[in-house]
Design an enzyme around this catalytic site. Structure first.
Site, PDB file in Angstrom:
ATOM      1  N   ILE A 122       0.868  -0.864   0.000  1.00 50.10           N
ATOM      2  CA  ILE A 122      -0.138  -0.035   0.086  1.00 50.10           C
ATOM      3  C   ILE A 122       0.803   1.137   0.004  1.00 50.10           C
ATOM      4  O   ILE A 122       1.613   1.665   0.989  1.00 50.10           O
ATOM      5  CB  ILE A 122      -0.852   0.115   1.240  1.00 50.10           C
ATOM      6  CG1 ILE A 122      -1.791  -1.173   1.181  1.00 50.10           C
ATOM      7  CG2 ILE A 122      -1.667   1.445   1.229  1.00 50.10           C
ATOM      8  CD1 ILE A 122      -2.982  -1.321   2.315  1.00 50.10           C
ATOM      9  N   PRO A 123       0.970   1.812  -1.237  1.00 54.30           N
ATOM     10  CA  PRO A 123       2.065   2.668  -1.238  1.00 54.30           C
ATOM     11  C   PRO A 123       1.879   3.860  -0.915  1.00 54.30           C
ATOM     12  O   PRO A 123       1.958   5.204  -1.581  1.00 54.30           O
ATOM     13  CB  PRO A 123       2.487   2.805  -3.113  1.00 54.30           C
ATOM     14  CG  PRO A 123       0.775   2.660  -3.222  1.00 54.30           C
ATOM     15  CD  PRO A 123       0.574   1.776  -2.247  1.00 54.30           C
ATOM     16  N   CYS A 124       2.065   4.252   0.426  1.00 50.75           N
ATOM     17  CA  CYS A 124       1.533   5.580   1.012  1.00 50.75           C
ATOM     18  C   CYS A 124       2.820   6.604   1.032  1.00 50.75           C
ATOM     19  O   CYS A 124       2.554   7.915   1.063  1.00 50.75           O
ATOM     20  CB  CYS A 124       1.334   5.311   2.708  1.00 50.75           C
ATOM     21  SG  CYS A 124       2.772   4.450   3.621  1.00 50.75           S
ATOM     22  N   HIS A 125       4.067   6.157   0.551  1.00 45.88           N
ATOM     23  CA  HIS A 125       5.040   7.054   0.181  1.00 45.88           C
ATOM     24  C   HIS A 125       4.553   7.932  -1.243  1.00 45.88           C
ATOM     25  O   HIS A 125       5.341   8.775  -1.310  1.00 45.88           O
ATOM     26  CB  HIS A 125       6.382   6.195  -0.202  1.00 45.88           C
ATOM     27  CG  HIS A 125       6.439   5.549  -1.428  1.00 45.88           C
ATOM     28  ND1 HIS A 125       5.745   4.204  -1.322  1.00 45.88           N
ATOM     29  CD2 HIS A 125       6.614   5.501  -2.807  1.00 45.88           C
ATOM     30  CE1 HIS A 125       5.928   3.617  -2.525  1.00 45.88           C
ATOM     31  NE2 HIS A 125       6.484   4.688  -3.349  1.00 45.88           N
TER      32      HIS A 125
END
Length: 201
Positions: A142-145
């Site tokens: 889950i690419p919160c970056h």
């Protein structure tokens, strides 16, 4: 519940520890990234102290699939991640919606906290979006970056200031340009909500 760990080392962002379990079904409990002051192994040992020393185990077809996709990602190839092995039921409905929406953010694109809040159905809850992302136990998958502030500054990562360098590296792996703490160049914004999309010029 028997937990296992698997350690990825090296990686572009340092040691990574995956906490997972086999039963009642395969599930990733958490992906732990290292910080400059502490390795992912140390963080895992402290966090799961009550579980005792977690055994290292790679004997799982599903885990190997996850490791393969992480390897593809770090080699800047297409990675086909899935929510199938993640436990999102432990979150509030809003937090889950934020994480599921963030999952749709594609490599090479970014969104803002405000855009993500609107796409998640709560336009004014952008601060709560930041809180939800800071608690994301599945970074990279889950690419919160890929969520940044409206002024292009990259914002926080993992709820700790020490995570900014890792966030910068991950954004660069995505093909984005970073100068200082800002995304620069013609980095596209994902159209999570085409009617109200923050423009980075």
């Amino acid at each position: 519940m028997t937990l296992f760990k698997y350690i990825i080392n090296p990686s572009p962002i340092g040691e990574i520890t995956i906490i997972w379990r086999k039963k009642p079904k395969f599930q990733i409990e958490e992906i732990i990234l290292s910080r400059p002051d502490k390795s992912s192994t140390q963080i895992a040992e402290e966090k799961y102290e009550q579980e005792g020393k977690l055994p290292i185990n790679k004997k799982s077809k599903q885990l190997n699939n996850v490791l393969k996709e992480l390897d593809n990602y770090f080699k800047e190839k297409d990675a086909k991640f899935s929510l199938e092995y993640l436990n999102l039921e432990k979150f509030t409905p809003f937090q889950r919606k934020v994480l599921e929406t963030e999952f749709k953010t594609k490599k090479g694109t970014i969104n803002t906290y405000k855009d993500l809040a609107k796409a998640a159905g709560s336009p004014k809850a952008y601060r709560s979006v930041g809180t939800a992302l800071s608690k994301n136990p599945y970074p990279i998958i889950i690419p919160c970056h890929r969520t940044v502030k409206s002024d292009r500054t990259i914002g926080g990562f993992g709820g700790v200031s020490e995570g900014l360098e890792s966030k910068k590296i991950l954004l660069e792996l995505d093909g984005l340009m970073i100068q200082g703490k800002k995304v620069v160049g013609n980095s596209p914004i994902i159209a999570l909500d085409k009617t109200s999309q923050t423009k980075l010029v």
